[in-house]
Motif scaffolding. Structure first.
Motif, PDB file in Angstrom:
ATOM      1  N   ARG A 128       0.811  -1.213   0.000  1.00  0.00           N
ATOM      2  CA  ARG A 128       0.000   0.000   0.000  1.00  0.00           C
ATOM      3  C   ARG A 128       0.845   1.264   0.000  1.00  0.00           C
ATOM      4  N   GLU A 129       1.985   1.224   0.679  1.00  0.00           N
ATOM      5  CA  GLU A 129       2.829   2.411   0.787  1.00  0.00           C
ATOM      6  C   GLU A 129       3.897   2.504  -0.295  1.00  0.00           C
ATOM      7  N   ALA A 130       4.006   1.491  -1.150  1.00  0.00           N
ATOM      8  CA  ALA A 130       5.029   1.471  -2.186  1.00  0.00           C
ATOM      9  C   ALA A 130       4.557   2.235  -3.419  1.00  0.00           C
ATOM     10  N   PHE A 131       5.317   3.213  -3.839  1.00  0.00           N
ATOM     11  CA  PHE A 131       5.058   3.971  -5.059  1.00  0.00           C
ATOM     12  C   PHE A 131       3.608   4.458  -5.118  1.00  0.00           C
ATOM     13  N   ARG A 132       3.245   5.313  -4.210  1.00  0.00           N
ATOM     14  CA  ARG A 132       1.858   5.786  -4.084  1.00  0.00           C
ATOM     15  C   ARG A 132       1.314   6.450  -5.343  1.00  0.00           C
ATOM     16  N   GLY A 133       2.162   7.045  -6.150  1.00  0.00           N
ATOM     17  CA  GLY A 133       1.708   7.725  -7.358  1.00  0.00           C
ATOM     18  C   GLY A 133       1.359   6.781  -8.499  1.00  0.00           C
ATOM     19  N   THR A 134       1.676   5.515  -8.361  1.00  0.00           N
ATOM     20  CA  THR A 134       1.402   4.540  -9.416  1.00  0.00           C
ATOM     21  C   THR A 134      -0.053   4.106  -9.356  1.00  0.00           C
ATOM     22  N   THR A 135      -0.765   4.269 -10.461  1.00  0.00           N
ATOM     23  CA  THR A 135      -2.188   3.932 -10.480  1.00  0.00           C
ATOM     24  C   THR A 135      -2.427   2.474 -10.863  1.00  0.00           C
ATOM     25  N   ARG A 136      -1.676   1.964 -11.829  1.00  0.00           N
ATOM     26  CA  ARG A 136      -1.862   0.573 -12.261  1.00  0.00           C
ATOM     27  C   ARG A 136      -0.968  -0.326 -11.417  1.00  0.00           C
ATOM     28  N   ARG A 137      -1.559  -1.119 -10.541  1.00  0.00           N
ATOM     29  CA  ARG A 137      -0.800  -1.986  -9.651  1.00  0.00           C
ATOM     30  C   ARG A 137      -0.530  -3.356 -10.282  1.00  0.00           C
ATOM     31  N   ILE A 138      -1.391  -3.786 -11.189  1.00  0.00           N
ATOM     32  CA  ILE A 138      -1.233  -5.079 -11.870  1.00  0.00           C
ATOM     33  C   ILE A 138      -1.613  -4.883 -13.337  1.00  0.00           C
ATOM     34  N   PHE A 139      -0.768  -5.355 -14.254  1.00  0.00           N
ATOM     35  CA  PHE A 139      -1.153  -5.325 -15.657  1.00  0.00           C
ATOM     36  C   PHE A 139      -0.437  -6.424 -16.423  1.00  0.00           C
ATOM     37  N   VAL A 140      -1.023  -6.778 -17.552  1.00  0.00           N
ATOM     38  CA  VAL A 140      -0.526  -7.866 -18.389  1.00  0.00           C
ATOM     39  C   VAL A 140      -0.079  -7.273 -19.716  1.00  0.00           C
ATOM     40  N   GLU A 141       1.039  -7.758 -20.227  1.00  0.00           N
ATOM     41  CA  GLU A 141       1.489  -7.345 -21.549  1.00  0.00           C
ATOM     42  C   GLU A 141       1.928  -8.573 -22.330  1.00  0.00           C
ATOM     43  N   ARG A 142       1.880  -8.455 -23.626  1.00  0.00           N
ATOM     44  CA  ARG A 142       2.350  -9.536 -24.488  1.00  0.00           C
ATOM     45  C   ARG A 142       3.784  -9.238 -24.899  1.00  0.00           C
ATOM     46  N   VAL A 143       4.646 -10.219 -24.734  1.00  0.00           N
ATOM     47  CA  VAL A 143       6.063 -10.073 -25.045  1.00  0.00           C
ATOM     48  C   VAL A 143       6.350 -10.820 -26.334  1.00  0.00           C
ATOM     49  N   TRP A 144       7.047 -10.168 -27.240  1.00  0.00           N
ATOM     50  CA  TRP A 144       7.407 -10.810 -28.506  1.00  0.00           C
ATOM     51  C   TRP A 144       8.744 -11.507 -28.336  1.00  0.00           C
ATOM     52  N   ILE A 145       8.708 -12.820 -28.398  1.00  0.00           N
ATOM     53  CA  ILE A 145       9.920 -13.626 -28.174  1.00  0.00           C
ATOM     54  C   ILE A 145      10.624 -13.873 -29.474  1.00  0.00           C
TER      55      ILE A 145
END
Length: 49
Positions: A32-49
């Motif tokens: 809760r106290e880590a990087f308070r200005g960050t709005t997106r706490r969890i997100f998924v991205e596709r990585v091109w291998i």
């Protein structure tokens, strides 16, 4: 290293990392106290291998 930071008054407030499965990567930010200005706490991205 963590012990030295503790002696200087630092403390652990959260955790940041990612989990990759195949071509998908799940980024997370826990604490809760880590990087308070960050709005997106969890997100998924596709990585091109």
């Amino acid at each position: 290293m963590l012990r030295a930071i503790g002696k200087l008054g630092g403390r652990k407030v959260g955790r940041v990392g990612y989990l990759q499965i195949g071509a998908f990567r799940l980024h997370y930010l826990v604490g809760r106290e880590a990087f308070r200005g960050t709005t997106r706490r969890i997100f998924v991205e596709r990585v091109w291998i």
